[in-house]
Design an enzyme around this catalytic site. Sequence first.
Site, PDB file in Angstrom:
ATOM      1  N   LYS A 157      10.052   4.487  15.685  1.00 49.28           N
ATOM      2  CA  LYS A 157       8.541   4.965  15.933  1.00 49.28           C
ATOM      3  C   LYS A 157       7.453   3.859  15.680  1.00 49.28           C
ATOM      4  O   LYS A 157       6.784   3.729  16.461  1.00 49.28           O
ATOM      5  CB  LYS A 157       8.101   5.920  14.846  1.00 49.28           C
ATOM      6  CG  LYS A 157       8.197   5.760  13.451  1.00 49.28           C
ATOM      7  CD  LYS A 157       6.915   5.222  12.788  1.00 49.28           C
ATOM      8  CE  LYS A 157       7.254   5.215  11.276  1.00 49.28           C
ATOM      9  NZ  LYS A 157       6.274   5.309  10.714  1.00 49.28           N
ATOM     10  N   ASN A 211       1.122  -1.116   0.096  1.00 49.31           N
ATOM     11  CA  ASN A 211      -0.085   0.018   0.087  1.00 49.31           C
ATOM     12  C   ASN A 211       0.818   1.299  -0.054  1.00 49.31           C
ATOM     13  O   ASN A 211       0.539   2.223  -0.518  1.00 49.31           O
ATOM     14  CB  ASN A 211      -1.226  -0.003   1.183  1.00 49.31           C
ATOM     15  CG  ASN A 211      -0.403   0.045   2.515  1.00 49.31           C
ATOM     16  OD1 ASN A 211       0.623  -0.309   2.602  1.00 49.31           O
ATOM     17  ND2 ASN A 211      -1.210   0.783   3.361  1.00 49.31           N
TER      18      ASN A 211
END
Length: 422
Positions: free
Chosen positions: A273, A72
């Site tokens: 992150k 994606n």
Amino acid sequence: MFVRLARIPRITRHYRLGLFSTQPKPKPNEYLYYRNKHKSKMEAPIKRSSSAVSLVELEREPFKVTVIGSGNWGTTIAKVVAENTKANPQVFQERVDMWVFDENIDGTMLTEIINTKHQNVKYLPNIDLPENLVANPDLLKSVEGADILVFNIPHQFLPKIVDQLRGHVEPHVRAISCLKGFEVGKKGVQLLSTYITEELGIECGALSGANLAPEVAKEHWSETTVAYHIPKDYQGDGMDVDHKVLKLLFHRPYFHVSVIDDVAGISIAGALKNVVALGCGFVEGLGWGNNAAAAIQRVGLGEIIKFGQMFFPESRVETYYQESAGVADLITTCSGGRNVRVATHMAKTGKSAEDSEKELLNGQSAQGVITCKEVHEWLSTCEMIEEFPLFEAVYKIVYEDVPMHKLPEMIEELDDIVVAGQ
């Protein structure tokens, strides 16, 4: 001295590659590069608030761009790139090849679906793709003749891809890595951009930011950061890839780009992150609320910066605060995305990370699951696990089945506790 071009209704007249030509008036918010007639080098971009021609004069053939990866995020970046190559034919060849790991979708190969229906029905459904974006199942053919490679695959597959590319990529080729993670091996912990540079002998930068792929694909406004070092063999303005060319390649009216040279800073933030996001997913799944999520993000940001300064001293602290690839990406990733979804599902169902990925991600992966293991392996080698309690806590929950409710005590900074009367 800048040369101002005459503006004529509907038709803009300009010189391109030494030939006088007319072209339809372009869309607003594009970038214009002027060449100063009295200087050999290209001037910096001038942002126009009104319509302007996007013009970079090259002293070579336009750059050919290939995107390696079609998940994606890979398909989303390929869409952005293909829109810009079509809009700037004086700088880029219009056709963009996108390498696809081909799959059978209800009797039809995914590449055929992309090339005929112009949609990636498996990984980015209901998003129309530019017709100049061509899906290619052959990796070597897709990179043939390419000047710019954009890597956008799950990072655990990078070594295999690099092995196939070795010897088939010319030294003049430049690359941008959109991958998130590290390569941990005999050379220690490496940035993926550094791994690509060393293995293929080409200069590689990085792209990272607060960019959830579905939102970018739907053209909702967002920002990103591209980091790139100008290499020693740089051929000069108009001949080679530089910050101006990269901005032209990735910037869209809905996808604003900041170009810097701190490759280490944005790569570290982009990788770690995802580990922090797993922690946020755990507390969300446990129903602990926003206060707990904020605490995880606070500790996580501190550990990200510490990791960068400790192992990649060339990274700059201000990158983590000022760039989209830093704290903005941390906030976005901890608010949603694959890592939070997987961790939340783990907390609510008691299932493993692997099973949660299979149930939720349609064949894709949560990069934090792999990255926390890589970080653990590296910190174990350095005997520095105690310096990064959140990263280690996430690893233990994912791989050692430590109960999630112990997360607060695992990350508690005991040295900061002051007991009354002592």
